[in-house]
Design an enzyme around this catalytic site. Structure first.
Site, PDB file in Angstrom:
ATOM      1  N   VAL A  13       0.871  -1.179   0.000  1.00  0.00           N
ATOM      2  CA  VAL A  13       0.000   0.000   0.000  1.00  0.00           C
ATOM      3  C   VAL A  13       0.906   1.227   0.000  1.00  0.00           C
ATOM      4  CG1 VAL A  13      -1.749   1.305   1.258  1.00  0.00           C
ATOM      5  CG2 VAL A  13      -1.823  -1.210   1.253  1.00  0.00           C
ATOM      6  N   ASN A  90       3.612   7.637   2.696  1.00  0.00           N
ATOM      7  CA  ASN A  90       4.309   8.742   2.058  1.00  0.00           C
ATOM      8  C   ASN A  90       3.473  10.014   1.970  1.00  0.00           C
ATOM      9  OD1 ASN A  90       6.395   9.892  -0.026  1.00  0.00           O
ATOM     10  ND2 ASN A  90       4.417   9.977  -1.077  1.00  0.00           N
ATOM     11  N   TYR A 155       5.265  22.593   8.818  1.00  0.00           N
ATOM     12  CA  TYR A 155       5.725  21.430   8.046  1.00  0.00           C
ATOM     13  C   TYR A 155       6.949  20.794   8.697  1.00  0.00           C
ATOM     14  CZ  TYR A 155       7.888  18.631   4.425  1.00  0.00           C
ATOM     15  OH  TYR A 155       8.489  17.592   3.743  1.00  0.00           O
ATOM     16  N   LYS A 159       7.501  16.936  10.324  1.00  0.00           N
ATOM     17  CA  LYS A 159       8.525  15.986   9.892  1.00  0.00           C
ATOM     18  C   LYS A 159       9.454  15.619  11.049  1.00  0.00           C
ATOM     19  CE  LYS A 159       7.163  15.266   5.736  1.00  0.00           C
ATOM     20  NZ  LYS A 159       6.731  13.933   5.279  1.00  0.00           N
TER      21      LYS A 159
END
Length: 265
Positions: A13, A90, A155, A159
């Site tokens: 997946v 991802n 952002y 991360k």
């Protein structure tokens, strides 16, 4: 786990697979004998599926919003009871400009996509893998997680979370037969910077790494069961330096790359 312990019929997946690193990760999977469910929140996921089917594997496209629990549930319903041999988490979005100038709805979407939806999917798929004592998880983090992201603050924060989370989860699953690998690329040639409204910045307009090469490095590290991979020598040097540089200095350096108006004229 070594690659030869994968079953003959393999199933993966891949999220965020309509373009960029995600599409190239899906291509790596198809080229290495994986049937696929690929996911994105845009119609282009159907085009990606058509392209990948030419590699001779079964490819199912799911268009859903992984920033929501309902979107993850829709994906899990499409997967059904198929054992997942590899989950390549991802999906992610970015957002440029100063934090106080950003629309809070977009801020919330970055957090919900990059963190909340990713965790929910990994929690569901990871439990299924753990019951079988078999599976691989690849999480796309970033070298952005090593530094305070002035003009990209939310952002970079997401991360940093994912980078840290991947190592923690890997340790928790030690000896279980389930491996966790963190892919930490630098700036990569994708749609990311355009979608994040960063095409007037230095990092948005500078030369970037090739998405295909980044994906191959991440995919191979996942197959080998490695803990992490930083792609590209420049990025390896940057992360090494970041580990010994004060955060205040890093924040100033990031400003020079990501502040609006820093693009080369």
């Amino acid at each position: 786990m070594s690659a030869d312990r994968l079953p003959a019929s393999k199933f993966a997946v891949v999220t965020g697979a309509s373009t960029g690193i995600g599409l190239e990760l899906a291509r790596c999977c198809a080229e290495n004998g994986f049937d696929l469910v690929i996911v994105a929140d845009e119609p282009a996921i159907e085009t990606a599926a058509t392209e990948l089917r030419r590699l001779g594997r079964s490819v199912e496209a799911v268009q859903t919003d992984l920033a929501t629990t309902e979107g993850v549930d829709k994906l899990c319903a499409a997967i059904g009871d198929r054992p997942i041999d590899a989950l390549l988490a991802n999906a992610g979005v970015g957002l440029g400009n100063a934090f106080l100038d950003q629309d809070f709805g977009r801020i919330r979407r970055v957090v919900d996509t990059n963190i909340t939806g990713t965790l929910y999917l990994i929690h569901r798929a990871g439990n299924e893998m753990l019951r079988r004592n078999s599976g691989r998880i690849l999480i796309t983090g970033s070298i952005a997680g090593f530094m305070p992201g002035s003009f990209q603050a939310v952002y970079n924060g997401t991360k940093a979370f994912l980078d840290s989370f991947s190592f923690a989860l890997r340790e928790e699953l030690r000896g279980s037969g389930v491996s966790v690998t963190c892919l930490m690329p630098g700036a990569t040639e994708t749609e990311f910077f355009r979608r994040a409204d960063m095409m007037d910045t230095k990092v948005g307009t500078d030369k970037k790494d090739d998405a295909r090469e980044v994906a191959k490095a991440g995919f191979n590290a996942m197959l080998r069961g490695e803990s992490d991979v930083v792609t590209g020598m420049k990025n390896k040097i940057q992360t090494t330096v970041a580990n010994v540089t004060p955060n205040e200095v890093l924040a100033k350096q990031h400003r020079k790359m990501a502040e609006p108006g820093t693009a080369k004229s």
